[in-house]
Design a protein around this motif. Structure first.
Motif, PDB file in Angstrom:
ATOM      1  N   THR A  39       0.940  -1.236   0.038  1.00 53.69           N
ATOM      2  CA  THR A  39      -0.004  -0.137   0.113  1.00 53.69           C
ATOM      3  C   THR A  39       0.882   1.254   0.112  1.00 53.69           C
ATOM      4  OG1 THR A  39      -0.061   0.231   2.591  1.00 53.69           O
ATOM      5  CG2 THR A  39      -1.591  -1.255   1.291  1.00 53.69           C
ATOM      6  N   ALA A  40       0.185   2.295  -0.290  1.00 55.00           N
ATOM      7  CA  ALA A  40       1.111   3.450  -0.003  1.00 55.00           C
ATOM      8  C   ALA A  40       1.539   4.120   1.314  1.00 55.00           C
ATOM      9  CB  ALA A  40       0.053   4.809  -0.480  1.00 55.00           C
ATOM     10  N   LEU A  41       0.693   3.741   2.253  1.00 53.61           N
ATOM     11  CA  LEU A  41       1.230   3.936   3.639  1.00 53.61           C
ATOM     12  C   LEU A  41       2.451   3.014   3.946  1.00 53.61           C
ATOM     13  CD1 LEU A  41       1.105   5.033   6.148  1.00 53.61           C
ATOM     14  CD2 LEU A  41      -0.396   3.299   7.029  1.00 53.61           C
ATOM     15  N   GLU A  42       2.584   1.646   3.260  1.00 53.51           N
ATOM     16  CA  GLU A  42       3.597   0.483   3.722  1.00 53.51           C
ATOM     17  C   GLU A  42       4.610   1.307   2.768  1.00 53.51           C
ATOM     18  OE1 GLU A  42       1.793  -3.770   4.167  1.00 53.51           O
ATOM     19  OE2 GLU A  42       1.532  -2.860   2.245  1.00 53.51           O
ATOM     20  N   ILE A  43       4.629   1.808   1.778  1.00 53.08           N
ATOM     21  CA  ILE A  43       5.737   2.184   0.640  1.00 53.08           C
ATOM     22  C   ILE A  43       6.590   3.403   1.625  1.00 53.08           C
ATOM     23  CG2 ILE A  43       6.735   3.374  -1.179  1.00 53.08           C
ATOM     24  CD1 ILE A  43       4.468   1.550  -2.596  1.00 53.08           C
ATOM     25  N   ALA A  44       5.575   4.279   2.078  1.00 53.25           N
ATOM     26  CA  ALA A  44       5.808   5.565   2.887  1.00 53.25           C
ATOM     27  C   ALA A  44       6.737   5.105   4.300  1.00 53.25           C
ATOM     28  CB  ALA A  44       4.743   6.371   3.297  1.00 53.25           C
ATOM     29  N   TYR A  45       6.279   4.178   4.847  1.00 57.25           N
ATOM     30  CA  TYR A  45       6.579   3.756   6.025  1.00 57.25           C
ATOM     31  C   TYR A  45       7.967   2.768   5.754  1.00 57.25           C
ATOM     32  CZ  TYR A  45       7.564   0.348   9.888  1.00 57.25           C
ATOM     33  OH  TYR A  45       8.043  -0.437  10.884  1.00 57.25           O
ATOM     34  N   GLY A  46       8.273   2.173   4.772  1.00 56.94           N
ATOM     35  CA  GLY A  46       9.435   1.450   4.259  1.00 56.94           C
ATOM     36  C   GLY A  46       9.367  -0.215   4.544  1.00 56.94           C
ATOM     37  N   SER A  47       8.117  -0.670   4.854  1.00 56.83           N
ATOM     38  CA  SER A  47       8.069  -2.098   5.098  1.00 56.83           C
ATOM     39  C   SER A  47       6.591  -2.497   5.131  1.00 56.83           C
ATOM     40  CB  SER A  47       8.501  -2.780   6.167  1.00 56.83           C
ATOM     41  OG  SER A  47       8.753  -3.907   6.316  1.00 56.83           O
ATOM     42  N   ALA A  48       6.311  -3.808   4.965  1.00 57.28           N
ATOM     43  CA  ALA A  48       5.031  -4.443   5.154  1.00 57.28           C
ATOM     44  C   ALA A  48       4.331  -3.968   6.602  1.00 57.28           C
ATOM     45  CB  ALA A  48       4.913  -5.862   4.942  1.00 57.28           C
ATOM     46  N   LEU A  49       3.073  -3.678   6.894  1.00 58.33           N
ATOM     47  CA  LEU A  49       2.394  -3.448   7.987  1.00 58.33           C
ATOM     48  C   LEU A  49       1.459  -4.547   8.153  1.00 58.33           C
ATOM     49  CD1 LEU A  49       2.326   0.349   7.630  1.00 58.33           C
ATOM     50  CD2 LEU A  49       3.406  -0.764   9.401  1.00 58.33           C
ATOM     51  N   GLU A  50       1.320  -4.860   9.475  1.00 62.60           N
ATOM     52  CA  GLU A  50       0.291  -5.744   9.736  1.00 62.60           C
ATOM     53  C   GLU A  50      -0.953  -5.163  10.294  1.00 62.60           C
ATOM     54  OE1 GLU A  50       1.120  -8.953   9.382  1.00 62.60           O
ATOM     55  OE2 GLU A  50       3.457  -8.155   9.242  1.00 62.60           O
ATOM     56  N   THR A  51      -2.140  -5.719   9.890  1.00 61.28           N
ATOM     57  CA  THR A  51      -3.419  -5.327  10.144  1.00 61.28           C
ATOM     58  C   THR A  51      -3.542  -5.005  11.808  1.00 61.28           C
ATOM     59  OG1 THR A  51      -4.442  -7.266  10.306  1.00 61.28           O
ATOM     60  CG2 THR A  51      -4.446  -6.016   8.275  1.00 61.28           C
ATOM     61  N   ALA A  52      -4.566  -4.251  12.016  1.00 63.95           N
ATOM     62  CA  ALA A  52      -4.748  -4.045  13.554  1.00 63.95           C
ATOM     63  C   ALA A  52      -5.593  -4.920  14.352  1.00 63.95           C
ATOM     64  CB  ALA A  52      -5.367  -2.489  13.452  1.00 63.95           C
ATOM     65  N   ASP A  53      -5.690  -6.162  13.737  1.00 55.41           N
ATOM     66  CA  ASP A  53      -6.720  -7.139  14.422  1.00 55.41           C
ATOM     67  C   ASP A  53      -6.009  -7.824  15.496  1.00 55.41           C
ATOM     68  OD1 ASP A  53      -5.123  -8.544  12.541  1.00 55.41           O
ATOM     69  OD2 ASP A  53      -6.641 -10.040  12.190  1.00 55.41           O
ATOM     70  N   ALA A  54      -5.278  -7.196  16.435  1.00 56.04           N
ATOM     71  CA  ALA A  54      -4.594  -7.835  17.265  1.00 56.04           C
ATOM     72  C   ALA A  54      -5.293  -8.242  18.447  1.00 56.04           C
ATOM     73  CB  ALA A  54      -3.471  -6.813  17.841  1.00 56.04           C
ATOM     74  N   PRO A  55      -5.053  -9.426  18.909  1.00 57.72           N
ATOM     75  CA  PRO A  55      -5.829  -9.809  20.447  1.00 57.72           C
ATOM     76  C   PRO A  55      -5.688  -8.650  21.451  1.00 57.72           C
ATOM     77  CG  PRO A  55      -3.995 -11.139  19.996  1.00 57.72           C
ATOM     78  CD  PRO A  55      -4.022 -10.251  18.970  1.00 57.72           C
ATOM     79  N   THR A  56      -6.409  -8.727  22.374  1.00 50.09           N
ATOM     80  CA  THR A  56      -6.532  -7.934  23.633  1.00 50.09           C
ATOM     81  C   THR A  56      -6.869  -8.595  24.838  1.00 50.09           C
ATOM     82  OG1 THR A  56      -8.786  -7.103  23.200  1.00 50.09           O
ATOM     83  CG2 THR A  56      -6.988  -5.685  22.172  1.00 50.09           C
ATOM     84  N   ARG A  57      -6.502  -7.733  25.913  1.00 48.87           N
ATOM     85  CA  ARG A  57      -6.944  -8.163  27.196  1.00 48.87           C
ATOM     86  C   ARG A  57      -6.382  -9.624  27.558  1.00 48.87           C
ATOM     87  NH1 ARG A  57     -10.054  -4.289  29.069  1.00 48.87           N
ATOM     88  NH2 ARG A  57     -11.276  -2.806  27.564  1.00 48.87           N
TER      89      ARG A  57
ATOM     90  N   VAL B  23       1.854   7.967  -2.380  1.00 46.31           N
ATOM     91  CA  VAL B  23       2.927   7.715  -1.440  1.00 46.31           C
ATOM     92  C   VAL B  23       3.433   9.278  -1.252  1.00 46.31           C
ATOM     93  CG1 VAL B  23       5.208   7.083  -1.027  1.00 46.31           C
ATOM     94  CG2 VAL B  23       3.526   5.457  -2.312  1.00 46.31           C
ATOM     95  N   ARG B  24       3.831  10.171  -2.085  1.00 48.71           N
ATOM     96  CA  ARG B  24       4.489  11.401  -2.292  1.00 48.71           C
ATOM     97  C   ARG B  24       3.597  12.251  -1.029  1.00 48.71           C
ATOM     98  NH1 ARG B  24       5.308  15.651  -1.082  1.00 48.71           N
ATOM     99  NH2 ARG B  24       6.637  17.318  -2.145  1.00 48.71           N
ATOM    100  N   ASP B  25       2.013  12.066  -1.109  1.00 41.50           N
ATOM    101  CA  ASP B  25       1.264  12.617  -0.260  1.00 41.50           C
ATOM    102  C   ASP B  25       1.394  12.533   1.297  1.00 41.50           C
ATOM    103  OD1 ASP B  25       0.405  14.015  -2.262  1.00 41.50           O
ATOM    104  OD2 ASP B  25      -1.339  12.916  -2.335  1.00 41.50           O
ATOM    105  N   LEU B  26       1.794  11.218   1.442  1.00 38.93           N
ATOM    106  CA  LEU B  26       2.110  10.879   2.856  1.00 38.93           C
ATOM    107  C   LEU B  26       3.505  11.196   3.506  1.00 38.93           C
ATOM    108  CD1 LEU B  26       0.834   7.008   2.625  1.00 38.93           C
ATOM    109  CD2 LEU B  26      -0.473   9.185   3.428  1.00 38.93           C
ATOM    110  N   LEU B  27       4.402  11.948   2.602  1.00 36.98           N
ATOM    111  CA  LEU B  27       5.594  12.323   2.920  1.00 36.98           C
ATOM    112  C   LEU B  27       5.911  13.760   3.673  1.00 36.98           C
ATOM    113  CD1 LEU B  27       7.629  10.321   0.388  1.00 36.98           C
ATOM    114  CD2 LEU B  27       7.327   9.595   2.857  1.00 36.98           C
TER     115      LEU B  27
END
Length: 410
Positions: free
Chosen positions: A14-32, A355-359
């Motif tokens: 994704t554009a955010l991953e390119i701007a960040y510099g690597s693959a990003l995991e989704t936010a479906d993390a377990p909690t509590r 991507v450019r717009d995120l920088l």
């Protein structure tokens, strides 16, 4: 459609991953529930040894097809993960009467902190004393593995930008393995490391909060080149990813093996292998090995990588294979004259608009001047180069990327 290992190909970055510099995991993390994880059950030393033996045998089974299927090279840096894979492969070849694996080594001549020659010599010497070992192939590295050097540019022409961005280091190894198989130690950091942490009550308490609240309470991510909204979103996703550390070992292994980073990285190296007419195997990701490793970790207290490897070896491998040693600093080999030149002439308009717009480009260039791009998202350089719309390196079949591999490694 599937990739070379039969898996559906991962979605493009994704554009955010390119701007960040690597693959990003989704936010479906377990909690509590994490904060209520119990202590491992009391288990006898004999049962621990049995489970460790089962995991070792599963890893041996994972390398056996590559040894039996023809010429088998093992990517060998001298690090603990590649040393362990090479030692297991050599042991299997010896006990099964198969051709021994051939270590292939990148030998850095002008990057002292990246050089692991002494460690390589010690491990190879111990393995030779233990049984037959193929004659090592040594590729001598000067500036060739610069992040914007000839090997990286060829990767961009063959398969485009990859994650991790230094995936191009596998390319000369895969070309040398043409017609055969390259085994790697990829995955050790995610799968073998990270089980030795002991967490403070505050860490578990934070992980029990809603994700957005924990993210806001964490120190801000060190991503000054991103616009504020992009930085906040990365902070949330990285917080979700950090929560994996508190999962029980088996669940953590499942998450790591199935992570977006892992799937993107494995798909990229498989595409490169296909272009080089080579097969590639990552024994540490073998599903049976991971199942057996999970069985072992379920009954262990927190354990660091060195004692875990020692337990897995169970006295079957030379002691030097599982000895702790400092990790090489490879950025010294990656960030050289070609990267400095590309950074000086970087044009952000070569990036996709989203991507450019995120920088924050001014901050990006400032960070690159201070830290260099390898330590702060050099993926942007590869994306910009790949969008020039014309070949950027020679593509003659099997053109040598490095000086011919030579035998011998001490």
């Amino acid at each position: 459609m599937t990739d070379g290992a039969g898996r559906p190909p991962p979605a493009p970055l994704t554009a955010l991953e390119i701007a960040y510099g690597s693959a990003l995991e989704t936010a479906d993390a377990p909690t509590r529930a994490w904060s209520r994880a119990g202590r491992p059950p009391s288990t006898s030393a004999a049962e621990m040894a049995r489970r460790a033996h089962a995991a070792y045998q599963a890893l041996a089974d994972a390398v056996r097809p590559a040894l039996a299927g023809g010429r088998c090279l093992v990517s060998f840096s001298g690090g603990m993960d590649s040393s362990f894979v090479l030692a297991v492969a050599a042991a299997v070849a010896r006990t099964d009467g198969l051709p021994p694996p051939v270590p292939i080594i990148l030998r850095f001549t002008d990057a002292p902190r990246a050089d692991e020659t002494a460690r390589q010599v010690a491990v190879l010497g111990a393995l030779r004393d233990h049984g037959p070992l193929g004659e090592p192939l040594v590729l001598t590295i000067g500036d060739e593995l610069d992040f914007c050097g000839p090997v990286a540019l060829r990767m961009l022409d063959l398969v485009g930008p990859q994650v991790p961005a230094n995936m191009y280091t596998h390319l000369p190894l895969l070309e040398a393995a043409a017609g055969g198989t390259l085994l790697t130690g990829f995955g050790g950091d995610q799968l073998i490391g990270g089980h030795g942490r002991r967490f403070r009550p505050r860490t578990r308490a934070l992980a029990a909060l809603p994700l957005g609240m924990e993210s806001a309470l964490r120190p801000p991510a060190d991503l000054p080149w991103l616009q504020p909204a992009a930085r906040r979103r990365c902070q949330e996703l990285l917080t979700a990813r950090r929560r994996w550390r508190l999962l029980p070992a088996r669940q953590r292994l499942i998450r790591e093996a199935g992570s977006r980073f892992t799937q993107v990285a494995l798909a990229g190296i498989e595409r490169m292998a296909d272009r080089c007419d080579a097969r590639v195997g990552h024994p540490l990701f073998d599903p049976v090995f991971l199942t057996q490793l999970g069985d072992l970790l379920d009954v262990l207290p927190p354990i660091r990588r060195t004692p875990l490897f020692h337990l897995l070896a169970g006295g079957r491998l030379p002691a030097v294979v599982t000895e702790q040693h400092p990790k090489a600093v490879l950025s010294e080999a990656f960030q050289r004259s070609a990267t400095r030149e590309a950074t000086a002439h970087f044009d952000p308009d070569q990036l996709p608009t989203d991507v450019r717009d995120l920088l924050d480009v001014d901050r990006l260039l400032s960070v690159w001047r201070d830290r260099g791009p390898v330590r702060s998202n050099a993926l942007l350089l590869h994306v910009a180069l790949a969008r020039q719309g014309q070949p950027i390196s020679p593509l003659s079949p099997l053109s040598p990327l490095l000086p011919p591999a030579g035998p011998g490694a001490g």
